[in-house]
Design a protein around this motif. Structure first.
Motif, PDB file in Angstrom:
ATOM      1  N   ASN A  51       0.844  -1.192   0.000  1.00  0.00           N
ATOM      2  CA  ASN A  51       0.000   0.000   0.000  1.00  0.00           C
ATOM      3  C   ASN A  51       0.880   1.242   0.000  1.00  0.00           C
ATOM      4  N   PHE A  52       0.431   2.281  -0.712  1.00  0.00           N
ATOM      5  CA  PHE A  52       1.164   3.543  -0.711  1.00  0.00           C
ATOM      6  C   PHE A  52       0.200   4.684  -0.961  1.00  0.00           C
ATOM      7  N   ASN A  53       0.660   5.912  -0.787  1.00  0.00           N
ATOM      8  CA  ASN A  53      -0.196   7.078  -0.977  1.00  0.00           C
ATOM      9  C   ASN A  53      -0.076   7.601  -2.406  1.00  0.00           C
ATOM     10  N   GLN A  54       0.653   8.670  -2.628  1.00  0.00           N
ATOM     11  CA  GLN A  54       0.752   9.285  -3.960  1.00  0.00           C
ATOM     12  C   GLN A  54       1.808   8.624  -4.840  1.00  0.00           C
ATOM     13  N   THR A  55       2.963   8.306  -4.244  1.00  0.00           N
ATOM     14  CA  THR A  55       4.059   7.708  -5.011  1.00  0.00           C
ATOM     15  C   THR A  55       4.708   6.583  -4.214  1.00  0.00           C
ATOM     16  N   ALA A  56       5.301   5.660  -4.948  1.00  0.00           N
ATOM     17  CA  ALA A  56       6.097   4.586  -4.349  1.00  0.00           C
ATOM     18  C   ALA A  56       7.478   4.640  -4.994  1.00  0.00           C
ATOM     19  N   ASP A  57       8.495   4.835  -4.183  1.00  0.00           N
ATOM     20  CA  ASP A  57       9.868   4.829  -4.677  1.00  0.00           C
ATOM     21  C   ASP A  57      10.424   3.425  -4.512  1.00  0.00           C
ATOM     22  N   VAL A  58      10.780   2.803  -5.642  1.00  0.00           N
ATOM     23  CA  VAL A  58      11.260   1.415  -5.647  1.00  0.00           C
ATOM     24  C   VAL A  58      12.757   1.423  -5.911  1.00  0.00           C
ATOM     25  N   GLU A  59      13.492   0.675  -5.081  1.00  0.00           N
ATOM     26  CA  GLU A  59      14.938   0.546  -5.232  1.00  0.00           C
ATOM     27  C   GLU A  59      15.313  -0.925  -5.176  1.00  0.00           C
ATOM     28  N   VAL A  60      16.341  -1.279  -5.932  1.00  0.00           N
ATOM     29  CA  VAL A  60      16.861  -2.645  -5.946  1.00  0.00           C
ATOM     30  C   VAL A  60      18.315  -2.589  -5.495  1.00  0.00           C
ATOM     31  N   ASP A  61      18.643  -3.445  -4.526  1.00  0.00           N
ATOM     32  CA  ASP A  61      20.007  -3.526  -3.998  1.00  0.00           C
ATOM     33  C   ASP A  61      20.553  -4.932  -4.204  1.00  0.00           C
ATOM     34  N   GLU A  62      21.872  -5.008  -4.394  1.00  0.00           N
ATOM     35  CA  GLU A  62      22.563  -6.299  -4.380  1.00  0.00           C
ATOM     36  C   GLU A  62      23.333  -6.330  -3.072  1.00  0.00           C
ATOM     37  N   MET A  63      23.086  -7.350  -2.270  1.00  0.00           N
ATOM     38  CA  MET A  63      23.660  -7.441  -0.936  1.00  0.00           C
ATOM     39  C   MET A  63      24.928  -8.301  -0.945  1.00  0.00           C
TER      40      MET A  63
END
Length: 103
Positions: A51-63
């Motif tokens: 669930n989110f409001n106006q925007t969702a910031d998506v990030e992908v990391d390599e651990m």
């Protein structure tokens, strides 16, 4: 409230030279998925709804252990309903495609 559905993640090119990448997906800074993935492999993420409001910031990391390396820039997803779409996360060493929908 809109819902972001994460469908699949595909590894076009992995960050690590040997072995699988340890991938982590974050939405608005919260970890929503993590797992191992190899080159030319697709992982089913669903059903995974955020669930989110106006925007969702998506990030992908390599651990690497507890150390994270962000793959490409964050992708901002808006709250308007969408059909299935893809977001690309790339660096010189890695390339990932994230499939998602907004409902």
């Amino acid at each position: 409230m809109p819902k972001l559905e994460l469908v699949t993640v595909y590894c076009e090119r992995q960050q690590d030279i040997t072995g699988e990448d340890e991938l982590r997906i974050r939405v608005n800074n919260a970890v929503v998925w993590s797992g191992a993935i190899d080159k030319a492999e697709s992982k089913n993420l669903g059903p995974k709804y955020v669930n989110f409001n106006q925007t969702a910031d998506v990030e992908v990391d390599e651990m690497n252990g507890n150390k994270a390396k962000q793959i490409g820039d964050a992708v901002t997803i808006r709250s308007a309903k969408t059909a299935t779409q893809q977001a690309t996360f790339k660096t010189s060493g890695a390339h990932y495609e994230l499939t998602y929908r907004v409902s």
